[in-house]
Design a protein around this motif. Sequence first.
Motif, PDB file in Angstrom:
ATOM      1  N   UNK A   1       0.846  -1.294  -0.080  1.00  0.00           N
ATOM      2  CA  UNK A   1      -0.213  -0.009  -0.081  1.00  0.00           C
ATOM      3  C   UNK A   1       0.846   1.278   0.009  1.00  0.00           C
ATOM      4  N   UNK A   2       0.702   2.222  -1.028  1.00  0.00           N
ATOM      5  CA  UNK A   2       1.295   3.577  -0.978  1.00  0.00           C
ATOM      6  C   UNK A   2       0.646   4.477  -0.290  1.00  0.00           C
ATOM      7  N   UNK A   3       1.475   5.370   0.361  1.00  0.00           N
ATOM      8  CA  UNK A   3       0.993   6.366   0.826  1.00  0.00           C
ATOM      9  C   UNK A   3       1.962   7.541   0.552  1.00  0.00           C
ATOM     10  N   UNK A   4       1.400   8.750   0.686  1.00  0.00           N
ATOM     11  CA  UNK A   4       2.098  10.154   0.173  1.00  0.00           C
ATOM     12  C   UNK A   4       1.772  11.023   1.379  1.00  0.00           C
ATOM     13  N   UNK A   5       2.651  11.746   1.942  1.00  0.00           N
ATOM     14  CA  UNK A   5       2.443  12.516   2.957  1.00  0.00           C
ATOM     15  C   UNK A   5       3.079  14.002   2.367  1.00  0.00           C
ATOM     16  N   UNK A   6       2.193  14.859   2.126  1.00  0.00           N
ATOM     17  CA  UNK A   6       2.389  16.217   1.617  1.00  0.00           C
ATOM     18  C   UNK A   6       2.438  17.187   2.925  1.00  0.00           C
ATOM     19  N   UNK A   7       3.539  17.599   3.388  1.00  0.00           N
ATOM     20  CA  UNK A   7       3.941  18.467   4.642  1.00  0.00           C
ATOM     21  C   UNK A   7       3.794  19.720   4.160  1.00  0.00           C
ATOM     22  N   UNK A   8       2.833  20.406   4.520  1.00  0.00           N
ATOM     23  CA  UNK A   8       2.661  22.192   4.024  1.00  0.00           C
ATOM     24  C   UNK A   8       3.259  22.721   5.247  1.00  0.00           C
ATOM     25  N   UNK A   9       4.358  22.501   6.054  1.00  0.00           N
ATOM     26  CA  UNK A   9       4.947  23.140   7.077  1.00  0.00           C
ATOM     27  C   UNK A   9       5.812  24.168   6.288  1.00  0.00           C
ATOM     28  N   UNK A  10       6.322  25.255   6.970  1.00  0.00           N
ATOM     29  CA  UNK A  10       7.341  26.111   6.577  1.00  0.00           C
ATOM     30  C   UNK A  10       8.727  25.472   6.633  1.00  0.00           C
ATOM     31  N   UNK A  11       8.852  24.391   7.532  1.00  0.00           N
ATOM     32  CA  UNK A  11       9.981  23.701   7.746  1.00  0.00           C
ATOM     33  C   UNK A  11      10.775  24.252   9.362  1.00  0.00           C
ATOM     34  N   UNK A  12      10.119  25.484   9.817  1.00  0.00           N
ATOM     35  CA  UNK A  12      10.538  25.928  10.810  1.00  0.00           C
ATOM     36  C   UNK A  12       9.483  25.477  12.348  1.00  0.00           C
TER      37      UNK A  12
ATOM     38  N   UNK B   1       6.696  20.254   1.173  1.00  0.00           N
ATOM     39  CA  UNK B   1       6.497  21.117   0.202  1.00  0.00           C
ATOM     40  C   UNK B   1       7.483  22.420   0.015  1.00  0.00           C
ATOM     41  N   UNK B   2       7.668  22.888   1.201  1.00  0.00           N
ATOM     42  CA  UNK B   2       8.433  24.145   1.228  1.00  0.00           C
ATOM     43  C   UNK B   2       9.862  23.720   0.658  1.00  0.00           C
ATOM     44  N   UNK B   3      10.176  22.587   0.384  1.00  0.00           N
ATOM     45  CA  UNK B   3      11.521  22.466  -0.344  1.00  0.00           C
ATOM     46  C   UNK B   3      11.596  22.084  -1.681  1.00  0.00           C
ATOM     47  N   UNK B   4      10.312  22.194  -2.316  1.00  0.00           N
ATOM     48  CA  UNK B   4       9.985  21.881  -3.589  1.00  0.00           C
ATOM     49  C   UNK B   4       9.513  23.089  -4.282  1.00  0.00           C
ATOM     50  N   UNK B   5      10.010  23.348  -5.874  1.00  0.00           N
ATOM     51  CA  UNK B   5       9.407  24.330  -6.391  1.00  0.00           C
ATOM     52  C   UNK B   5       8.118  23.988  -7.163  1.00  0.00           C
ATOM     53  N   UNK B   6       7.007  24.785  -6.665  1.00  0.00           N
ATOM     54  CA  UNK B   6       5.742  24.487  -7.120  1.00  0.00           C
ATOM     55  C   UNK B   6       5.155  25.640  -7.392  1.00  0.00           C
ATOM     56  N   UNK B   7       4.727  26.082  -8.658  1.00  0.00           N
ATOM     57  CA  UNK B   7       3.950  27.320  -8.836  1.00  0.00           C
ATOM     58  C   UNK B   7       2.703  27.009  -8.645  1.00  0.00           C
ATOM     59  N   UNK B   8       2.006  28.213  -8.388  1.00  0.00           N
ATOM     60  CA  UNK B   8       0.609  28.073  -7.954  1.00  0.00           C
ATOM     61  C   UNK B   8      -0.279  28.212  -9.316  1.00  0.00           C
ATOM     62  N   UNK B   9      -1.532  27.466  -8.981  1.00  0.00           N
ATOM     63  CA  UNK B   9      -2.437  27.108 -10.231  1.00  0.00           C
ATOM     64  C   UNK B   9      -2.890  28.387 -10.829  1.00  0.00           C
ATOM     65  N   UNK B  10      -2.592  28.643 -12.243  1.00  0.00           N
ATOM     66  CA  UNK B  10      -3.198  29.851 -12.746  1.00  0.00           C
ATOM     67  C   UNK B  10      -4.599  29.951 -13.296  1.00  0.00           C
ATOM     68  N   UNK B  11      -5.033  28.634 -13.152  1.00  0.00           N
ATOM     69  CA  UNK B  11      -6.546  28.626 -13.655  1.00  0.00           C
ATOM     70  C   UNK B  11      -6.910  28.647 -15.129  1.00  0.00           C
TER      71      UNK B  11
END
Length: 189
Positions: free
Chosen positions: A1-12, A39-49
């Motif tokens: 079973x695969x799980x993915x954790x998306x951590x939205x912390x700023x790292x601090x 996620x704070x370590x990744x380069x992710x752009x905002x959705x432009x809609x």
Amino acid sequence: MKSIILNGSNGADTSITSIDREITLKLEENGWDVENIHLNEEKIATCIGCFGCWLETPGECIIKDKGQELAKKVIQSDLLVLLTPITFGGYSYQLKKIVDRLIPNILPFFIKIDGEIHHQPRYEKNPNLLAIGYLPQSDTESELIFTKLIRRNAINMHCPNYHVQIITGEVKKLDLDKSIIIHDNGVIK
């Protein structure tokens, strides 16, 4: 079973780091393959809609960055864990960006779910959702808003099961409800 954790912390935030470490350990102890994304370590752009993910490259965002890759990993997982400090009842900035970028995983067409209009799922299988929000102290209004947000997002993402856990205060030893991750069939109760 695969799980993915998306951590939205700023790292601090050490509390989020502790929660992340505990949830990762508990999942691994129960046989889950865990991929942990800070996620704070990744380069992710905002959705432009632009809806290019529906009209130009169906199922794939037109922005070539980590967000494109994570949308695929989410749909290929059995369990999606959203870990975030609760910000005015919502996600952190880092997590909100990737949640918006998951739109390629649904179709532009509509269906009725419990009398409401929602987008159709693109895939037959969607992951279960476990959302863990952190607040430094109890805030009833933020907790209610966050819980409602997760319920609404679980419907929109066609998650077969979802669970919300809000953790407040200093995090020393995490007391996660074991039933939320122990099921090896991915069911969250």
